[in-house]
Design a protein around this motif. Sequence first.
Motif, PDB file in Angstrom:
ATOM      1  N   ALA A   1      40.918  -1.861 -12.563  1.00 54.30           N
ATOM      2  CA  ALA A   1      42.031  -2.738 -12.946  1.00 54.30           C
ATOM      3  C   ALA A   1      43.369  -2.101 -12.562  1.00 54.30           C
ATOM      4  O   ALA A   1      44.272  -2.791 -12.078  1.00 54.30           O
ATOM      5  CB  ALA A   1      41.981  -3.037 -14.442  1.00 54.30           C
TER       6      ALA A   1
ATOM      7  N   LEU B   1      45.897  -3.970 -10.178  1.00 58.98           N
ATOM      8  CA  LEU B   1      47.090  -4.502 -10.832  1.00 58.98           C
ATOM      9  C   LEU B   1      48.300  -3.569 -10.748  1.00 58.98           C
ATOM     10  O   LEU B   1      49.429  -4.022 -10.912  1.00 58.98           O
ATOM     11  CB  LEU B   1      46.776  -4.834 -12.293  1.00 58.98           C
ATOM     12  CG  LEU B   1      45.674  -5.874 -12.470  1.00 58.98           C
ATOM     13  CD1 LEU B   1      45.215  -5.939 -13.913  1.00 58.98           C
ATOM     14  CD2 LEU B   1      46.157  -7.232 -11.992  1.00 58.98           C
TER      15      LEU B   1
ATOM     16  N   VAL C   1      44.103  -6.229 -19.581  1.00 53.62           N
ATOM     17  CA  VAL C   1      43.048  -6.970 -18.886  1.00 53.62           C
ATOM     18  C   VAL C   1      41.671  -6.442 -19.284  1.00 53.62           C
ATOM     19  O   VAL C   1      40.746  -7.214 -19.534  1.00 53.62           O
ATOM     20  CB  VAL C   1      43.265  -6.913 -17.359  1.00 53.62           C
ATOM     21  CG1 VAL C   1      42.012  -7.294 -16.601  1.00 53.62           C
ATOM     22  CG2 VAL C   1      44.422  -7.817 -16.963  1.00 53.62           C
TER      23      VAL C   1
ATOM     24  N   GLU D   1      39.098 -11.712 -15.185  1.00 55.81           N
ATOM     25  CA  GLU D   1      40.310 -11.385 -15.946  1.00 55.81           C
ATOM     26  C   GLU D   1      41.395 -10.806 -15.038  1.00 55.81           C
ATOM     27  O   GLU D   1      42.575 -11.105 -15.210  1.00 55.81           O
ATOM     28  CB  GLU D   1      39.994 -10.429 -17.099  1.00 55.81           C
ATOM     29  CG  GLU D   1      39.203 -11.063 -18.219  1.00 55.81           C
ATOM     30  CD  GLU D   1      39.914 -12.243 -18.881  1.00 55.81           C
ATOM     31  OE1 GLU D   1      41.166 -12.280 -18.924  1.00 55.81           O
ATOM     32  OE2 GLU D   1      39.207 -13.147 -19.356  1.00 55.81           O
ATOM     33  N   ILE D   2      41.015  -9.992 -14.072  1.00 55.95           N
ATOM     34  CA  ILE D   2      41.988  -9.468 -13.108  1.00 55.95           C
ATOM     35  C   ILE D   2      42.570 -10.636 -12.308  1.00 55.95           C
ATOM     36  O   ILE D   2      43.791 -10.723 -12.114  1.00 55.95           O
ATOM     37  CB  ILE D   2      41.342  -8.420 -12.184  1.00 55.95           C
ATOM     38  CG1 ILE D   2      41.044  -7.142 -12.968  1.00 55.95           C
ATOM     39  CG2 ILE D   2      42.250  -8.107 -10.989  1.00 55.95           C
ATOM     40  CD1 ILE D   2      40.195  -6.125 -12.223  1.00 55.95           C
TER      41      ILE D   2
ATOM     42  N   SER E   1      44.996 -12.560 -14.399  1.00 56.08           N
ATOM     43  CA  SER E   1      46.253 -11.827 -14.527  1.00 56.08           C
ATOM     44  C   SER E   1      47.111 -11.985 -13.275  1.00 56.08           C
ATOM     45  O   SER E   1      48.317 -12.229 -13.358  1.00 56.08           O
ATOM     46  CB  SER E   1      45.974 -10.345 -14.788  1.00 56.08           C
ATOM     47  OG  SER E   1      47.177  -9.625 -14.899  1.00 56.08           O
TER      48      SER E   1
END
Length: 186
Positions: free
Chosen positions: A31, A35, A44, A76-77, A80
């Motif tokens: 992540a 991100l 996340v 979820e990544i 985001s």
Amino acid sequence: MNESDWVVGDRDRLTFDAFCDTHGKAWLGFARARLRDDAVAHAVVELAKVRVWEGWTRILREKIPPFHAWAILKEEIGASLAGMMMNGEPLPTQTSVPAWVRAVRTAAERAQHLTDTEGSDEQLYAALRRLSERRHDVIVLRYLLGLPDDRIADYLGTTQAGVRSTVGQALDRLAASLGGRRGEGR
């Protein structure tokens, strides 16, 4: 809730916590790489853990539970990143070269997959961004996070041979993008 319900629930929670302890470092590292913001990456991963817990009994019945948890993390990544786009925030890949690119280069050079003279970090980062999602994931998991092929195979729902093949393809593409051949001159 009777005593047997409590025991089953408690056992499930212990199993879930152990699962998260085993995989949490890789989830967070991945992540962070995607991100490039520590706080967002932590948030996340926590969201992914909540979703994994919500589906825990189903995930445990799957052939490869880490694959299903990995899919949730990737969703979820993606969510985001989509949220960043919708809010007009710059995406992480649109800024300067992240420090982890140097780690990928160093690991690939040590493993004699790339020569130490091929391209700048900016060129390597651009080449990494052009890889397919699966090839990018394999490179990050192996060379940045240092995960063994069996763990990568579990996350990606493939075999260790499939991981090695994907790594080879990714490294060939990177080397070609940097104007050389993998391991050339070694």
